[in-house]
Scaffold this active site. Sequence first.
Site, PDB file in Angstrom:
ATOM      1  N   ASN A 297       8.819 -11.003  25.201  1.00 29.65           N
ATOM      2  CA  ASN A 297       8.159 -12.305  25.239  1.00 29.65           C
ATOM      3  C   ASN A 297       6.999 -12.298  24.248  1.00 29.65           C
ATOM      4  OD1 ASN A 297       9.766 -13.342  27.373  1.00 29.65           O
ATOM      5  ND2 ASN A 297       8.561 -12.179  28.852  1.00 29.65           N
TER       6      ASN A 297
ATOM      7  N   HIS B 257       5.701  -5.015  24.616  1.00 25.60           N
ATOM      8  CA  HIS B 257       6.585  -4.306  25.543  1.00 25.60           C
ATOM      9  C   HIS B 257       7.954  -4.945  25.532  1.00 25.60           C
ATOM     10  CE1 HIS B 257       4.311  -7.424  27.656  1.00 25.60           C
ATOM     11  NE2 HIS B 257       5.393  -7.623  28.386  1.00 25.60           N
TER      12      HIS B 257
ATOM     13  N   HIS C 243      11.211  -5.584  27.775  1.00 21.21           N
ATOM     14  CA  HIS C 243      11.772  -5.597  29.135  1.00 21.21           C
ATOM     15  C   HIS C 243      13.216  -5.102  29.081  1.00 21.21           C
ATOM     16  CE1 HIS C 243       8.714  -8.366  31.078  1.00 21.21           C
ATOM     17  NE2 HIS C 243       8.510  -8.669  29.798  1.00 21.21           N
TER      18      HIS C 243
END
Length: 114
Positions: free
Chosen positions: A87, A100, A102
Amino acid sequence: MSDCLFCKMVAGDIQPDILYSDEHVLAIRDINPQAPFHALVIPREHIATLNDLGPQHADTIGRMVLAARQLAQAHGFAADGYRTVINCNRLAGQTVYHLHLHVLAGRAMHWPPG
Ligand code: AMP
Ligand code: ZN
């Protein structure tokens, strides 16, 4: 970055549930899982968003994807499938401003995503 949650995990000041760790990345179990398996692959270097990636990060982002692949394999999701998501910024719903990836697995994923 002293006020960054994921930098604190990298530094060992906060102890998450660590699934994988090497010199480039840390993979942890998400505290609010959106699937039966939900991991976050976090680079050890502080990079705020996908927008902040430069050519110097090519190895890092490659290592993140390889770690995601490794996690999916190790936890038995490689064949049936899994989803990886990054995101970026507000409209994508980014809440932690340390890059990061996911890794979500263990249920059927929908498309288009929400
Ligand atoms: P994003 O919305 O893409 O920025 O994702 C941030 C993710 O970090 C969310 O899925 C959160 O559930 C997760 N998260 C926040 N705090 C923690 C924590 N202390 N340990 C593990 N995961 C966390
Ligand atoms: Zn950070």
